[in-house]
Design a protein around this motif. Structure first.
Motif, PDB file in Angstrom:
ATOM      1  N   GLU A 156       3.799   1.019   5.029  1.00 12.02           N
ATOM      2  CA  GLU A 156       3.820   2.421   5.556  1.00 12.02           C
ATOM      3  C   GLU A 156       4.653   3.430   4.164  1.00 12.02           C
ATOM      4  O   GLU A 156       4.491   4.030   3.123  1.00 12.02           O
ATOM      5  N   GLY A 157       4.999   2.028   3.353  1.00 14.44           N
ATOM      6  CA  GLY A 157       5.709   2.855   2.549  1.00 14.44           C
ATOM      7  C   GLY A 157       5.240   2.603   1.438  1.00 14.44           C
ATOM      8  O   GLY A 157       4.968   3.379   0.216  1.00 14.44           O
ATOM      9  N   ARG A 167       1.256   3.542   1.495  1.00 12.59           N
ATOM     10  CA  ARG A 167       0.557   4.269   1.449  1.00 12.59           C
ATOM     11  C   ARG A 167       2.067   6.059   0.926  1.00 12.59           C
ATOM     12  O   ARG A 167       0.766   6.494   0.860  1.00 12.59           O
ATOM     13  N   HIS A 168       2.676   5.603   1.960  1.00 11.75           N
ATOM     14  CA  HIS A 168       3.741   6.736   0.795  1.00 11.75           C
ATOM     15  C   HIS A 168       3.400   7.093  -0.703  1.00 11.75           C
ATOM     16  O   HIS A 168       3.723   8.075  -1.003  1.00 11.75           O
ATOM     17  N   ALA A 169       3.628   5.849  -1.360  1.00 12.85           N
ATOM     18  CA  ALA A 169       3.474   5.359  -2.494  1.00 12.85           C
ATOM     19  C   ALA A 169       2.613   6.504  -3.108  1.00 12.85           C
ATOM     20  O   ALA A 169       2.210   6.804  -3.933  1.00 12.85           O
ATOM     21  N   THR A 181       1.147   2.908  -8.883  1.00 12.48           N
ATOM     22  CA  THR A 181       0.665   4.061  -8.511  1.00 12.48           C
ATOM     23  C   THR A 181       0.396   5.220  -8.018  1.00 12.48           C
ATOM     24  O   THR A 181      -0.079   5.718  -6.850  1.00 12.48           O
ATOM     25  N   ARG A 201       0.775   7.688  -1.718  1.00 14.03           N
ATOM     26  CA  ARG A 201      -0.050   9.443  -1.350  1.00 14.03           C
ATOM     27  C   ARG A 201      -0.669   9.398  -0.527  1.00 14.03           C
ATOM     28  O   ARG A 201      -1.868  10.543  -0.107  1.00 14.03           O
ATOM     29  N   ARG A 202      -2.027   8.519  -0.157  1.00 18.74           N
ATOM     30  CA  ARG A 202      -3.018   8.125   1.250  1.00 18.74           C
ATOM     31  C   ARG A 202      -2.647   7.092   2.535  1.00 18.74           C
ATOM     32  O   ARG A 202      -2.339   6.025   2.137  1.00 18.74           O
ATOM     33  N   GLU A 203      -3.444   7.372   3.331  1.00 18.81           N
ATOM     34  CA  GLU A 203      -3.612   6.558   4.113  1.00 18.81           C
ATOM     35  C   GLU A 203      -4.850   5.305   4.201  1.00 18.81           C
ATOM     36  O   GLU A 203      -6.247   5.129   4.984  1.00 18.81           O
TER      37      GLU A 203
END
Length: 480
Positions: free
Chosen positions: A290-291, A293-295, A259, A297-299
């Motif tokens: 969403e998880g 993307r959070h990991a 990630t 750190r980008r959309e």
């Protein structure tokens, strides 16, 4: 002397031996063996994301000074390993090109070579993403003789599980050729090939797939355990001798370790193993997205494949899962590929046509992520309806060029009144609207199209894409 045991060895008295032993244990006189180490994803033949700030990381002795030199700009960056032996450095990448090298210097020196800079995509899911030439796919077998392409690189992560997030994977970057392609995801390859040929940049494809897996195993377990609905649904994942069934274990072992590696986006083909929990799949899938993307750190753009028509043993479970996927496609920065017209055998859960699936995923990426002219990629979808003279008049989005029937009449089309009894429907097309009726239904209330496990349908937009299966009602659907 202690009962005949000498107090010296090779002329060295025992106190000195004890001192040497202590030094060895403490590492005081050991040679510098704790060299700089890199994760597998940072290695020869890799593709780095272009025009980005990418993270390089690894391990070394605590407080070890490390310099990193990138050949594309001849810049040297310095960092120091932390107390837990980890280090990282963010470096900028230029526009696509290569090959380049990166040299890492500390107590040792490592040079990573044959690096390309371009576009990197994660390719994940279950068996329809995993399928490759070794499975006997004709479209891959036909591609093998001309497959060699140094501008397409593969990073194939082996099936691995873990109960906690891991720091590395056992994989390596390879160049695309007839040998590496034969065991790499067909959908991923055709996706990457279309991107590479259209964008004229190197493409790196990271495959993390596992046949028979539910979306729960690819979702960080913290997301599932803190959601009461998903936690209960996860208990319905059936155990299997061929794949894991515990939340998060594939994520921990196969994706969490990478990630920190900069990517452009994700393509995903999964859902067949969640047909028994379709009622919570939209909630699960969007939480998984969403998880991820959070990991990272980008959309991340997330383009996925709607499961294909297939004769499941349980009634309507495939239709309900496809409906959940369609609802998921409304989540920001996602896109869904429809496959109802790409299936030649609805008794095979693994459709053989992977070329067109990969190409349609690529068209989504080209049109949305890269803003490039691409083939039509947005399927017509039911939007609204009105009642007019005992007929239902349905309007569709993404059908500005009009609708058409591949055949004489629309198949898999049904209409019902308040009694919830569905009759085969008649229909006619007026531009992007569909008129639906049956003389037995005087006061129509609901229409369903392609809403069954194995329905293929024959309603298309004039640009050649199939209409997404739909229903206008929200009545309970039998699944026994």
């Amino acid at each position: 002397m202690i009962r005949g045991i000498r107090l010296s060895v090779a002329g060295i008295r025992l106190p000195k031996i004890i001192t040497i032993f202590i030094w060895l244990v403490n590492g005081c006189i050991l040679p510098a063996v704790a060299n700089i180490r890199l994760p597998a994803v940072i290695g020869n033949n890799m593709v780095l994301q272009q025009k980005d700030t990418v993270k390089l990381w690894g391990w070394a002795d605590p407080m070890e000074k490390i310099s990193i030199t990138t050949s594309w700009d001849q810049q040297t960056y310095a960092t120091i390993a932390s107390g837990d032996a980890g280090w990282e450095m963010a470096v900028p990448t230029p526009a696509a090109g290569g090959p380049f090298t990166i040299t890492f210097k500390g107590k040792n020196q490592l040079t990573v070579s044959n690096i390309l800079i371009g576009e990197v995509w994660i390719c994940s899911g279950q068996s329809n993403m995993e399928m490759c030439g070794a499975w006997g796919l004709a479209d891959i077998k036909a591609a093998l003789p001309t497959a060699a392409n140094a501008n397409i690189r593969f990073f194939h992560i082996p099936k691995t599980t873990a109960t906690t997030p891991q720091g590395d994977v056992a994989a390596s970057w390879t160049m695309c050729d007839s040998n590496t392609l034969n065991t790499f995801s067909a959908v991923a390859y055709f996706f990457g090939k279309r991107l590479q040929e259209t964008l004229h940049v190197p493409v790196g494809l990271v495959e993390a797939s596992w046949g028979g897996t539910s979306a729960e195993v690819w979702t960080p377990d913290s997301i599932i355990f803190r959601d009461a609905v998903l936690r209960v649904a996860a208990k319905d994942i059936l155990p299997s001798g061929m794949c894991p069934n515990k939340p998060g274990v594939a994520w921990n072992g196969m994706l969490s370790p990478i990630t920190s590696y900069a990517i452009a986006g994700v393509i995903w083909y999964q859902g067949e193993n969640n047909t028994g929990t379709s009622g919570t799949y939209t909630r699960l899938f969007t939480a998984m997205i969403e998880g991820w993307r959070h990991a990272w750190r980008r959309e991340l753009p997330f383009y996925f494949v709607q499961i294909a028509p297939y004769h499941y043993r349980e009634q309507n479970v495939g239709a309900l899962l496809r409906e959940a996927q369609w609802q998921s496609s409304r989540y920001p920065n996602t896109g869904m590929v429809v496959t109802t017209d790409l299936v030649s055998n609805v008794y095979d859960v693994h459709p053989a046509n992977k070329h067109d699936v990969g190409a349609r995923l690529a068209d989504w990426a080209l049109g949305e992520t890269y803003q490039q002219p691409a083939a039509p990629y947005k399927n017509p979808s039911y939007q609204s309806h009105v009642i007019h003279q005992h007929k239902m008049v349905l309007s569709f989005a993404q059908a500005t060029e009009g609708l058409t029937i591949h055949g004489k009449t629309v198949t898999e089309l049904f209409i019902a009144g308040n009694d919830k009894v569905f009759y085969p429907a008649k229909s006619s097309i007026k531009k992007n609207t569909l008129l639906v009726w049956n003389e037995a239904v005087k006061d129509p209330v609901a229409v369903r199209y392609g809403f069954s496990n194995a329905a293929t349908g024959n309603l298309f937009s004039n640009n050649g894409l199939p209409v997404i299966p739909f229903r206008t009602d929200n009545w309970p659907v039998p699944t026994n």
